[in-house]
Design a protein around this motif. Structure first.
Motif, PDB file in Angstrom:
ATOM      1  N   ALA A 135       0.872  -1.123   0.001  1.00 17.81           N
ATOM      2  CA  ALA A 135      -0.038  -0.069   0.047  1.00 17.81           C
ATOM      3  C   ALA A 135       0.878   1.226   0.218  1.00 17.81           C
ATOM      4  CB  ALA A 135      -0.957  -0.081   1.130  1.00 17.81           C
ATOM      5  N   VAL A 136       0.321   2.370  -0.824  1.00 18.65           N
ATOM      6  CA  VAL A 136       1.179   3.529  -0.725  1.00 18.65           C
ATOM      7  C   VAL A 136       1.262   4.482   0.631  1.00 18.65           C
ATOM      8  CG1 VAL A 136       0.672   3.660  -3.075  1.00 18.65           C
ATOM      9  CG2 VAL A 136      -0.983   4.799  -1.554  1.00 18.65           C
ATOM     10  N   PRO A 137       0.394   4.230   1.621  1.00 16.85           N
ATOM     11  CA  PRO A 137       0.442   4.854   2.714  1.00 16.85           C
ATOM     12  C   PRO A 137       1.711   4.657   3.551  1.00 16.85           C
ATOM     13  CG  PRO A 137      -1.657   4.184   2.674  1.00 16.85           C
ATOM     14  CD  PRO A 137      -1.112   3.551   1.688  1.00 16.85           C
ATOM     15  N   PRO A 138       2.316   5.732   4.284  1.00 12.63           N
ATOM     16  CA  PRO A 138       1.759   6.964   4.646  1.00 12.63           C
ATOM     17  C   PRO A 138       1.649   7.991   3.420  1.00 12.63           C
ATOM     18  CG  PRO A 138       3.260   6.343   6.310  1.00 12.63           C
ATOM     19  CD  PRO A 138       3.465   5.237   5.111  1.00 12.63           C
ATOM     20  N   VAL A 139       3.039   8.296   3.018  1.00 11.76           N
ATOM     21  CA  VAL A 139       2.843   9.075   1.695  1.00 11.76           C
ATOM     22  C   VAL A 139       4.283   8.640   1.048  1.00 11.76           C
ATOM     23  CG1 VAL A 139       4.161  10.909   2.977  1.00 11.76           C
ATOM     24  CG2 VAL A 139       3.091  11.495   0.920  1.00 11.76           C
ATOM     25  N   MET A 140       3.981   8.639  -0.351  1.00 12.86           N
ATOM     26  CA  MET A 140       5.056   8.350  -1.205  1.00 12.86           C
ATOM     27  C   MET A 140       6.251   9.554  -1.411  1.00 12.86           C
ATOM     28  SD  MET A 140       3.700   5.611  -3.980  1.00 12.86           S
ATOM     29  CE  MET A 140       5.370   5.092  -4.564  1.00 12.86           C
ATOM     30  N   ILE A 141       5.718  10.636  -1.652  1.00 14.40           N
ATOM     31  CA  ILE A 141       6.495  11.594  -2.507  1.00 14.40           C
ATOM     32  C   ILE A 141       7.417  12.245  -1.216  1.00 14.40           C
ATOM     33  CG2 ILE A 141       5.070  13.626  -2.005  1.00 14.40           C
ATOM     34  CD1 ILE A 141       5.726  14.448  -4.824  1.00 14.40           C
ATOM     35  N   LYS A 142       8.687  12.387  -1.823  1.00 14.52           N
ATOM     36  CA  LYS A 142       9.946  13.161  -0.860  1.00 14.52           C
ATOM     37  C   LYS A 142       9.319  14.571  -0.608  1.00 14.52           C
ATOM     38  CE  LYS A 142      14.624  13.825  -0.802  1.00 14.52           C
ATOM     39  NZ  LYS A 142      16.060  13.911  -1.415  1.00 14.52           N
ATOM     40  N   SER A 143       9.670  14.930   0.623  1.00 14.07           N
ATOM     41  CA  SER A 143       9.267  16.120   0.896  1.00 14.07           C
ATOM     42  C   SER A 143      10.073  16.672   2.152  1.00 14.07           C
ATOM     43  CB  SER A 143       7.988  16.369   1.346  1.00 14.07           C
ATOM     44  OG  SER A 143       7.582  15.643   2.489  1.00 14.07           O
ATOM     45  N   ASP A 144      10.234  17.854   2.933  1.00 18.68           N
ATOM     46  CA  ASP A 144      10.804  18.074   4.009  1.00 18.68           C
ATOM     47  C   ASP A 144      10.311  17.300   5.249  1.00 18.68           C
ATOM     48  OD1 ASP A 144      12.186  20.177   2.738  1.00 18.68           O
ATOM     49  OD2 ASP A 144      10.980  21.517   3.412  1.00 18.68           O
ATOM     50  N   SER A 145       9.206  16.859   5.379  1.00 17.63           N
ATOM     51  CA  SER A 145       8.444  16.032   6.411  1.00 17.63           C
ATOM     52  C   SER A 145       8.759  14.628   6.062  1.00 17.63           C
ATOM     53  CB  SER A 145       7.226  16.466   6.595  1.00 17.63           C
ATOM     54  OG  SER A 145       6.462  16.126   5.441  1.00 17.63           O
ATOM     55  N   ASN A 146       9.049  14.040   4.615  1.00 12.86           N
ATOM     56  CA  ASN A 146       9.233  13.100   4.406  1.00 12.86           C
ATOM     57  C   ASN A 146      10.565  12.748   3.610  1.00 12.86           C
ATOM     58  OD1 ASN A 146       8.452  10.141   4.039  1.00 12.86           O
ATOM     59  ND2 ASN A 146       7.667  10.758   2.069  1.00 12.86           N
ATOM     60  N   ALA A 190       3.985   2.767   8.188  1.00 14.70           N
ATOM     61  CA  ALA A 190       2.752   2.587   8.471  1.00 14.70           C
ATOM     62  C   ALA A 190       2.493   1.927   9.716  1.00 14.70           C
ATOM     63  CB  ALA A 190       2.096   1.816   7.246  1.00 14.70           C
ATOM     64  N   ILE A 191       3.391   0.744   9.845  1.00 17.40           N
ATOM     65  CA  ILE A 191       3.003  -0.164  11.093  1.00 17.40           C
ATOM     66  C   ILE A 191       3.421   0.567  12.467  1.00 17.40           C
ATOM     67  CG2 ILE A 191       5.510  -1.046  11.130  1.00 17.40           C
ATOM     68  CD1 ILE A 191       2.239  -2.678  11.739  1.00 17.40           C
ATOM     69  N   LYS A 192       4.188   1.735  12.356  1.00 21.82           N
ATOM     70  CA  LYS A 192       4.334   2.480  13.632  1.00 21.82           C
ATOM     71  C   LYS A 192       2.935   3.274  13.910  1.00 21.82           C
ATOM     72  CE  LYS A 192       9.295   2.299  12.663  1.00 21.82           C
ATOM     73  NZ  LYS A 192      10.744   3.262  12.246  1.00 21.82           N
ATOM     74  N   LEU A 193       2.170   3.598  13.036  1.00 20.59           N
ATOM     75  CA  LEU A 193       1.051   4.493  12.937  1.00 20.59           C
ATOM     76  C   LEU A 193      -0.210   4.058  13.524  1.00 20.59           C
ATOM     77  CD1 LEU A 193       1.910   6.825   9.978  1.00 20.59           C
ATOM     78  CD2 LEU A 193       2.540   7.130  12.413  1.00 20.59           C
ATOM     79  N   VAL A 194      -0.685   2.698  13.218  1.00 21.59           N
ATOM     80  CA  VAL A 194      -1.590   2.073  13.415  1.00 21.59           C
ATOM     81  C   VAL A 194      -1.674   1.381  14.995  1.00 21.59           C
ATOM     82  CG1 VAL A 194      -3.404   0.354  12.669  1.00 21.59           C
ATOM     83  CG2 VAL A 194      -1.765   1.644  11.152  1.00 21.59           C
ATOM     84  N   LYS A 195      -2.725   1.505  15.501  1.00 20.08           N
ATOM     85  CA  LYS A 195      -2.810   0.934  16.861  1.00 20.08           C
ATOM     86  C   LYS A 195      -3.030  -0.535  16.982  1.00 20.08           C
ATOM     87  CE  LYS A 195      -5.871   4.973  18.367  1.00 20.08           C
ATOM     88  NZ  LYS A 195      -6.121   5.524  17.121  1.00 20.08           N
TER      89      LYS A 195
END
Length: 272
Positions: free
Chosen positions: A121-132, A236-241
């Motif tokens: 799956a594509v989450p959390p976010v694919m594109i590179k940015s300052d936050s990613n 993603a695994i770090k974000l889901v309860k």
């Protein structure tokens, strides 16, 4: 053929096989509901009701000029589930479809979802940015858009190699599977194929993942050449309860060959 009418009037084609607890499948780019046929038959044979739709602009659904974005995809999925009055739903999503089902479950499900299974799956976010900073550069997605515009038939043929790991030594993916990837891709409208690249690469699902409160499996091959695992499942695994991470050694992005056999066993075990 059954169609659902979306809120804006778009017609969404869907398949509805079997009876029992509903398992709703969402496909990746640039595919259609046909990508899930093996899994649809599998769940129907085991007493479940399999449902898979062609995302708008894809396959047999309306080729709308507008609405080729994640929030509209989710609204279409919500409309389908509500109009069929599905409850206690298990969601299964691959690639772009993984983002679609995560956002639906987080924002629009209204208690209808009981479990989620995503693969590559594509989450959390694919594109590179300052936050990613670990994401893929925008140029990578610009190349996809350019390929779709220039000669999408050849582009899909070429893309099927890394998609299924056919470019790896020892690959067991068949030419037929690669041909079917091309076949499905060629049914996608040009505007939808182009616009969906932004939808799957730039949509940030971080808060959606945090909001998931049902059991979830996050599955991915560790040789995924399309959606890098380090920026997808491992984040993603770090974000889901309540999530379990399943990693398939040497498996590609596309669901086929030995990877499909292993994944399907895990899907069936999870929904059972």
């Amino acid at each position: 053929m059954p169609y659902n009418t979306a809120p804006d009037g778009a017609q969404t084609f869907y398949k509805d096989w079997g009876s029992g607890r509903p398992v709703v499948f969402s496909h990746g780019w640039p595919l259609t509901a046909d990508a899930w046929d093996v899994e649809m038959k599998m769940v129907a044979d085991h007493g479940f009701r399999g449902i898979a739709h062609d995302r708008r602009g894809h396959g047999r659904s309306s080729q709308t000029w507008d609405g080729n974005d994640m929030d509209t995809y989710v609204a279409d999925l919500a409309s389908l589930i509500e109009n069929l009055d599905l409850r206690d739903v298990v969601l299964v999503g691959h690639s772009t479809g993984g983002g679609e089902v995560v956002r639906y479950a987080a924002r629009a499900a209204n208690g209808r979802v009981s479990k989620i299974f995503t693969a590559g799956a594509v989450p959390p976010v694919m594109i590179k940015s300052d936050s990613n900073p670990e994401g893929l550069p925008r140029e990578a997605f610009d190349e996809i858009r350019a390929g779709v515009l220039k000669d999408r038939s050849q582009f899909y043929q070429d893309l099927s190699g890394p998609f299924y790991g056919a470019n790896r030594e020892g690959s067991q993916i068949s030419q037929g599977a690669r041909d079917d990837f091309w076949r499905q891709g060629m049914t996608v409208g040009l505007a939808a194929a182009y616009d969906c690249v932004k939808a799957f690469s730039e949509t940030d699902f971080t808060e959606d993942l945090k909001a998931i409160d049902v059991p979830m499996v996050i599955a991915q091959g560790d040789d995924d050449q399309i959606v890098p695992i380090a920026d997808a499942a491992r984040k993603a695994i770090k974000l889901v309860k309540h999530a379990e991470l399943k990693i398939y050694p040497g498996a590609p992005h596309g669901i086929g060959g030995p990877y499909q056999e292993a994944l399907d066993k895990d899907i069936l075990a999870f929904i059972s």
